[in-house]
Design a protein around this motif. Structure first.
Motif, mmCIF file in Angstrom:
data_model
loop_
_atom_site.group_PDB
_atom_site.id
_atom_site.type_symbol
_atom_site.label_atom_id
_atom_site.label_comp_id
_atom_site.label_asym_id
_atom_site.label_seq_id
_atom_site.Cartn_x
_atom_site.Cartn_y
_atom_site.Cartn_z
ATOM 1 N N ALA A 83 43.551 32.018 44.441
ATOM 2 C CA ALA A 83 42.747 33.183 44.825
ATOM 3 C C ALA A 83 43.569 34.155 45.660
ATOM 4 C CB ALA A 83 41.508 32.732 45.602
ATOM 5 N N LEU B 96 44.515 38.033 44.706
ATOM 6 C CA LEU B 96 44.278 39.141 45.633
ATOM 7 C C LEU B 96 45.551 39.950 45.846
ATOM 8 C CD1 LEU B 96 42.517 40.681 47.644
ATOM 9 C CD2 LEU B 96 43.098 38.949 49.367
ATOM 10 N N ARG C 149 34.859 45.671 45.418
ATOM 11 C CA ARG C 149 35.470 44.451 44.874
ATOM 12 C C ARG C 149 36.638 44.004 45.747
ATOM 13 N NH1 ARG C 149 36.429 42.590 39.317
ATOM 14 N NH2 ARG C 149 38.504 41.668 39.115
ATOM 15 N N ARG D 138 36.807 40.564 48.050
ATOM 16 C CA ARG D 138 37.828 39.542 47.834
ATOM 17 C C ARG D 138 38.633 39.279 49.104
ATOM 18 N NH1 ARG D 138 40.247 39.782 41.659
ATOM 19 N NH2 ARG D 138 38.268 39.249 40.667
#
Length: 542
Positions: free
Chosen positions: A462, A466, A482, A486
């Motif tokens: 993740a 990002l 978004r 994140r």
């Protein structure tokens, strides 16, 4: 009659310690404020009493009233509150939930204050003037002479209501007026004017669309001076006792937050003092906004935790189909998911409180981390608050929709925190601005995120996704929500991976990062350790 016998109803949740929250207590210790735990527990025990809960209920049920004139027609511009409101305010000030940390040199003072703010969970409305008083101090320091004069009274632990010359009072509260009816968040569109006088004061003329806590002693406000948009301090009562020309037009009829008066105010040639330099009003007042944004996160975490405790208490005592709701597999899924939401919000909030504490003491790395992570977390956590409260409310069924059971009030309260100090779009765009204008903020965030790598593959993946998202600036404004979401999710996940029990971190990474999750809470996949997660739900066992 047999039908009048009351069976299977849940006893009132009272007589417990609201600080009985493992995520909160662990975070307080981790962020350097363990010395405050005795007072945090003392306040938590008070918050859990029936008496304190009744203060909150009355303050909400009997909202403030505006009196523009006295019986003979003289302008008074006073707001009347029920005694319960003043009990709430007095308790908050005595325990230093307002500006007291600014006068406390102990490391962790701002963390302790955040924990107490969360623990004193009986009413959200009176938290508004408490929050603004806390936030006013760093902004006021842009005018050293004003700070020397007012800061000792703002940090005083004496609540002293009533309209008098501030110099004659034992303690002060502060408010803020930024938005106008034609501009909203676009404060540079403000039309309020400030004209300098020979004595160094300014004549302020204009109309503010939102002024919360109008009975505060002083207000920070924005107005157009000859040198551009500037910040000013306006007292309700001028030196010598004369009323300043702040004319309250009406109180807003709000969805929630009803114990707190929010007003429209007309500055009818009011007197103000310049704070900072002319033309730098936004830069000056942004210090106040940073602090109140942190309180939005604290408030959302508080509402989510309180909702979880109420839902768990209900499920522990309510029986259906021959056993307590807490033993029903699907209810356990819902409550475990709510626990994960609450733990993530609380843990992220306390890390931000720690960053804030160190930032105000001169740590530039922590200040940079706060700048970016706070904007993103304010966006994300405040968006999750109403969702979590709605799910908790549903755990009580029809009772949850009834005002007597507290969850309705929490549900009405939480959307405000996503609006206050910049709605979702503003917070998301501010996240992008932080990266664009201050690249050190992204460096600080990534350095913090790297501390959690190597422990969970899903987290590492993740974080890498990002990083890639942050290298592309195509349609970046369109993607602002978004991106902010994140950043906040990775930030919370990193804190959980490092500090939370393995069961909580595993569930968060599986669902919020790896996507093994539905669109609603209560859609956790099989195979998670729900027993260990639910142990973190806490709350009273009465």
């Amino acid at each position: 009659m047999a039908t009048h016998e009351v069976l299977n109803q849940v006893p009132a949740l009272t007589g417990y310690d609201t600080a009985d929250d493992a995520a909160l207590l662990e975070g307080v210790t981790r962020e350097g404020a363990a010395w405050a735990l005795p007072e945090i527990h003392a306040l938590g025990r008070l918050a859990g009493t029936e008496e304190a809960r009744e203060w909150g209920r009355l303050a909400e049920r009997v909202p403030p009233r505006l009196h523009t004139h006295d019986r003979t027609g003289h302008r008074v511009d006073e707001v009347e509150y029920v005694p319960a409101y003043h009990r709430l305010m007095s308790t908050a000030v005595e325990h230093g939930l307002h500006a007291a940390p600014w006068a406390d040199e102990r490391p962790g003072a701002h963390v302790a204050r955040a924990a107490k703010f969360m623990t004193w969970s009986v009413d959200a409305g009176h938290g508004c003037p408490i929050s603004m008083t806390y936030a006013a101090v760093p902004a006021l320091r842009a005018a050293p002479e004003l700070a020397e004069r007012f800061e000792p009274l703002l940090t005083s632990r004496t609540y002293d209501p009533g309209l008098r010359d501030p110099a004659t009072k034992a303690g002060l509260t502060a408010g803020m007026s930024m938005t106008e009816k034609q501009g909203g968040s676009d404060v540079r569109a403000n039309t309020t004017t400030a004209t300098p006088r020979p004595d160094g004061t300014y004549v302020v003329v204009g109309h503010k669309w939102f002024t919360s806590a109008p009975m505060s002693d002083v207000f920070l406000t924005l107005a157009q001076a000859p040198g551009g948009l500037s910040c000013f301090l306006l007292p309700r009562v001028l030196p010598g006792g004369e009323r300043n020309a702040l004319r309250f037009q009406r109180l807003k009829d709000k969805l929630g937050n009803r114990s707190n008066a929010s007003s429209e105010v007309e500055y009818d040639h009011a007197t103000g003092w310049l704070v900072g330099e002319e033309g730098r009003g936004v830069r000056t007042i942004v210090e106040m906004v940073n602090m109140t944004r942190l309180d939005c996160v604290i408030g959302s975490a508080t509402g989510m935790r309180t909702a979880l405790v109420l839902a768990t208490h209900h499920a522990r005592h309510r029986r259906a189909f021959g056993r307590p709701l807490l033993d029903q597999p699907l209810m356990r899924n819902v409550l475990a998911d709510l626990t994960i939401e609450s733990e993530a919000a609380t843990t992220a909030m306390l890390r931000l409180a720690g960053a804030n504490d160190r930032a105000v003491r001169g740590d530039e790395q922590e200040a940079a981390l706060r700048r970016l992570a706070l904007a993103a977390t304010k966006y994300a956590v405040c968006k999750r608050g109403p969702v979590a409260a709605g799910e908790a409310l549903e755990c009580l069924g029809g009772n949850g929709y009834v005002e007597d059971f507290d969850l309705a009030r929490i549900y009405r309260e939480l959307p405000l925190l996503s609006i206050w100090e910049g709605s979702g779009n503003v917070a998301a765009l501010d996240t992008l601005r932080a990266i664009a204008r201050e690249p050190a903020t992204l460096d600080a965030f990534l350095a913090e995120a790297e501390l959690a790598t190597g422990a969970d593959r899903r987290y590492d993946e993740a974080l890498e996704r990002l990083r890639k998202e942050l290298t592309s600036f195509d349609d970046v404004e369109l993607r602002a929500r978004r991106v902010a979401e994140r950043i906040a999710t990775v930030f919370a996940a990193g804190q959980l991976v490092r500090h939370a029990p393995a069961a909580v971190a595993d569930a968060y990474c599986a669902t919020r990062l790896a996507g093994d999750w539905g669109h609603a809470l209560g859609t956790l996949p099989a195979g998670l350790d729900l027993d260990a997660i639910l142990e973190r739900a806490g709350g009273a066992t009465v």
